[in-house]
Design a protein around this motif. Structure first.
Motif, short mmCIF file in Angstrom:
data_model
loop_
_atom_site.label_atom_id
_atom_site.label_comp_id
_atom_site.label_asym_id
_atom_site.label_seq_id
_atom_site.Cartn_x
_atom_site.Cartn_y
_atom_site.Cartn_z
N ASP A 4 0.76 -1.10 0.15
CA ASP A 4 0.11 -0.05 -0.01
C ASP A 4 0.92 1.02 0.01
N PRO A 5 0.69 2.19 -0.81
CA PRO A 5 1.48 3.37 -0.78
C PRO A 5 1.21 4.15 0.47
N VAL A 6 2.38 4.81 0.92
CA VAL A 6 2.33 5.69 2.02
C VAL A 6 1.63 6.82 1.82
N GLU A 7 0.62 7.12 2.59
CA GLU A 7 -0.20 8.55 2.45
C GLU A 7 0.58 9.77 2.77
N PRO A 8 0.76 10.84 2.07
CA PRO A 8 1.53 12.04 2.18
C PRO A 8 0.95 12.57 3.36
N PRO A 9 1.65 13.40 4.22
CA PRO A 9 1.24 14.15 5.39
C PRO A 9 0.28 15.37 4.61
N PRO A 10 -0.94 15.67 5.68
CA PRO A 10 -1.64 16.76 5.30
C PRO A 10 -1.10 17.81 5.15
N PRO A 11 -1.32 18.74 4.16
CA PRO A 11 -0.78 20.01 3.97
C PRO A 11 -0.95 20.84 5.35
N PRO A 12 0.04 21.80 5.52
CA PRO A 12 -0.09 22.54 6.89
C PRO A 12 -1.28 23.46 6.72
N THR A 13 -1.84 23.84 8.00
CA THR A 13 -3.03 24.76 7.80
C THR A 13 -2.45 26.22 8.31
N PRO A 14 -2.83 27.25 7.56
CA PRO A 14 -2.57 28.60 8.11
C PRO A 14 -3.10 28.93 9.50
N PRO A 15 -2.63 29.83 10.15
CA PRO A 15 -3.05 30.28 11.52
C PRO A 15 -4.48 31.08 11.11
N SER A 16 -5.23 30.91 12.14
CA SER A 16 -6.43 32.23 11.91
C SER A 16 -6.85 32.72 13.20
N ARG A 71 24.30 18.18 28.97
CA ARG A 71 25.75 18.31 28.61
C ARG A 71 26.06 17.64 27.24
N ASN A 72 25.22 16.55 26.80
CA ASN A 72 25.35 15.59 25.74
C ASN A 72 24.48 16.01 24.57
N ARG A 73 23.77 17.18 24.86
CA ARG A 73 22.88 17.45 23.45
C ARG A 73 23.74 17.88 22.45
N LYS A 74 22.98 17.46 21.27
CA LYS A 74 23.75 17.82 20.05
C LYS A 74 23.14 18.85 19.36
N TYR A 75 24.00 19.65 18.30
CA TYR A 75 23.31 20.91 17.92
C TYR A 75 22.68 20.51 16.39
N GLU A 76 21.30 21.16 16.65
CA GLU A 76 20.44 20.81 15.54
C GLU A 76 19.83 21.95 15.11
N LYS A 77 19.84 22.47 13.93
CA LYS A 77 19.21 23.65 13.36
C LYS A 77 17.89 23.60 13.22
N HIS A 78 17.01 24.34 13.73
CA HIS A 78 15.47 24.41 13.45
C HIS A 78 15.17 25.50 12.76
N GLU A 79 14.85 25.24 11.22
CA GLU A 79 14.51 26.10 10.52
C GLU A 79 12.95 26.63 10.61
N VAL A 80 12.81 27.60 10.46
CA VAL A 80 11.01 27.82 10.62
C VAL A 80 10.49 27.66 9.37
N THR A 81 9.49 26.70 9.27
CA THR A 81 8.80 26.08 8.35
C THR A 81 7.18 26.45 8.49
N GLU A 82 6.52 26.19 7.30
CA GLU A 82 5.21 26.44 7.39
C GLU A 82 4.49 25.74 8.47
N GLU A 83 4.76 24.45 8.78
CA GLU A 83 4.04 23.94 9.70
C GLU A 83 4.38 24.31 11.14
N VAL A 84 5.41 25.08 11.62
CA VAL A 84 5.70 25.74 12.97
C VAL A 84 4.99 27.30 12.96
#
Length: 587
Positions: A4-16, A71-84
């Motif tokens: 079965d094909p994987v369903e794509p995630p739903p598109p992000p909804t703009p804030p209201s 102390r053991n956290r790794k750096y991960e860059k969080h980009e601002v996307t439409e979802e957030v």
């Protein structure tokens, strides 16, 4: 395994409701408050870094992993996307990122200009501008998705402006012209429908882009008559009052002016010599000639701003002119040490440059005195300090002559020394007068009057500006009045003048007192109606008539009347003394 094909995630909804962010208002307020008012790009960049960290921390969107402990956290860059992107803080994160990259690029540009060559920094400068352009494009897409129409149009205009700056630096004139024109038209439409506060931010941005559009048109035509024609110096003047958005164009135009001066130094023969004190100074070094032309041009612009009374540009040109003269002095000193040119020419050139620099300082000082004297709240002692520096500069100009005494240059310098001494003593005398030291004031004012007289006589012997003669003559008149005022105040102080304790008495009854006639409440006790005194009616007329009137002899009549009165009195006494029965009734 299922096919079965994987369903794509739903598109992000703009804030209201849609998000709203005043991009240009926020940028302008931050730039004016945190350093860009004084072209402090490093300070502005540091503020943006702190601001970015505060915003990310407030929305819990830090660039690090939440796994592995502190102390053991790794750096991960969080980009601002439409979802957030669900609040204004996420839009502001992208905006601050873009501004920080642009500010760091402008800091590199300033370092390139100061170093002269800019080797090793231009690639980093272009890289930062490209990164700022990418952030503005992302901000434009996010605003199209989550913000209202006004914020989306602002983001599009901001993105086009940043892309225009990049194309301008890459000398892609057509692309820069297209982006600047689009940004200008969008901001112009926003200004037409904005409130008065926002209209100012949009209009100022449009004004910043007008010179860039003209410059792109000029280069699109190859710099010939087919393109947009303009004077480079005039266009550079139009950028003085604009904001930080015109910094790239200013550096471009400054570089263009430097190239023009270099060509002028190579081709023109007028820049090979300088006339100073009836002598000709030969300049052979090409680098020195370019710096001389730059200092001369800036000094002319500084004098023009003084005549036009452009207070905003005076300080800017003053600092630039002094810096240019310092550069020429350093270059001339190095040329003298290296043996370039004759020793006599180099020493004369150093004297000339010192004179021009001191003249610039004296012009600025006299302008400051004029501005302070127009202010009624200025006290005399505030001007004394400025006249001290002017007097010091005038003495240094006199010492530039090298010990000669028969030169008109030295005589004019001596006259200026006398002039500034007279003005300084006059203000110092007024200061003593305000302090109540009237004897000192009279002595200093007398010295100022003598100096003004000597200065006027010195200027009359020279073929100089006659305004100095009139200035000293007027100063003598003013000093005469000030001395009279100080003498009067000293006499009042010595004779017990001042506020009298008998101020409640009528003013007409204490005319010999020197007080103002006011009581403690500030009222004057004086009779509204004068004191009535009997006077003869028409005394002059009757005095003259008395000389022509013959009065009758009244002595005989007066003697007869006196005898009759005496007889009547004697009869009354006899009747009183007589007795009888009826005398009781007569009593």
């Amino acid at each position: 395994m299922s096919d079965d094909p994987v369903e794509p995630p739903p598109p992000p909804t703009p804030p209201s409701p849609p998000l709203s962010l005043g991009i240009h208002a926020l940028i302008s307020s931050q730039q004016q408050t945190h350093g860009l008012k004084f072209n402090d790009y490093a300070g502005y960049c540091s503020f943006l870094s702190r601001r970015l960290r505060r915003i990310r921390k407030s929305v819990k969107f830090m660039n690090r992993s939440s796994e592995g402990g502190k102390r053991n956290r790794k750096y991960e860059k969080h980009e601002v996307t439409e979802e957030v992107c669900q609040s204004n803080e996420f839009l502001e994160i992208v905006l601050v990122e873009a501004e920080r990259c642009w500010a760091f690029a402008m800091e590199l540009k300033e370092a390139m200009v100061q170093e002269g060559s800019g080797k090793g920094r231009r690639s980093q400068f272009i890289s930062r501008l490209r990164k700022a352009t990418k952030y503005t494009e992302r901000l434009d897409k996010l605003c199209d998705f989550a913000a209202d129409e006004k914020t989306s149009v602002e983001a599009t205009a901001y993105s086009n402006w940043m892309q225009g700056c990049l194309c301008l630096e890459l000398e892609s004139w057509e692309s820069a012209h297209k982006h600047f024109t689009l940004a200008s038209s969008l901001l112009d439409k926003l200004a037409q429908h904005a409130n008065p506060d926002e209209k100012f931010f949009f209009s100022s941005r449009v004004e910043e882009m007008v010179p860039s559009i003209r410059y792109c048109k000029y280069n699109m035509g190859g710099g010939e008559s087919g393109g947009e024609s303009f004077d480079t110096q005039d266009l550079l003047h139009s950028l003085d009052h604009l904001g930080a958005g015109s910094s790239l164009l200013q550096s471009k135009l400054q570089k263009l002016l430097d190239e023009g001066r270099k060509k002028q130094a190579e081709s023109s023969t007028n820049s090979d010599s300088i006339n100073f004190r009836a002598s000709v100074i030969k300049v052979s070094d090409s680098n020195l000639k370019v710096k001389l032309l730059k200092a001369s041009d800036l000094h002319k612009e500084f004098e023009a701003t003084l005549e036009q009374d452009k207070s905003e540009a005076i300080d800017n040109y003053y600092v630039q002119t002094l810096s240019a003269y310092d550069d020429v002095l350093d270059a001339a000193s190095r040329a003298l040490n290296d043996g370039k040119g004759s020793v006599q020419d180099m020493n004369s050139l150093l004297s000339y440059l010192k004179y021009k620099k001191l003249k610039c300082m004296m012009q600025r000082g006299e302008k400051m005195v004029k501005e302070l004297e127009e202010n009624e709240a200025t006290l005399p002692h505030e001007l004394v300090h400025i006249y001290d520096s002017l007097l010091q500069s005038a003495k240094l100009v006199r010492d530039v002559g090298g010990g000669q005494t028969d030169d008109d240059f030295i005589l004019l310098a001596e006259a200026n020394v006398l002039r500034f001494r007279a003005l300084r003593c006059y203000k110092l005398g007024l200061t003593y007068e305000n302090l109540g030291e009237f004897k000192n004031a009279i002595g200093v004012l007398g010295l100022a009057q003598n100096l003004a007289t000597e200065a006027a006589e010195q200027f009359q012997t020279l073929d100089s500006d006659s305004s100095f003669v009139f200035e000293m003559a007027e100063l003598e008149t003013v000093i005469t009045g000030a001395k009279g005022r100080s003498h009067a105040k000293a006499y009042l102080e010595g004779s017990g003048g001042g506020v009298d304790s008998s101020a409640n008495r009528d003013l007409l009854k204490r005319l010999s007192k020197f007080d103002s006639g006011m009581d403690e409440e500030g009222k004057v006790n004086v009779s509204s109606v004068g004191i009535l005194q009997p006077i003869s009616c028409k005394p002059t007329f009757f005095d003259i008539a008395y000389n022509f009137v013959d009065f009758p002899e009244l002595v005989l009549g007066l003697e007869g009347e006196e005898e009759e009165e005496e007889e009547e009195e004697e009869e009354e006494e006899e009747e009183e003394a007589s007795g009888g029965l009826m005398s009781w009734f007569r009593r």
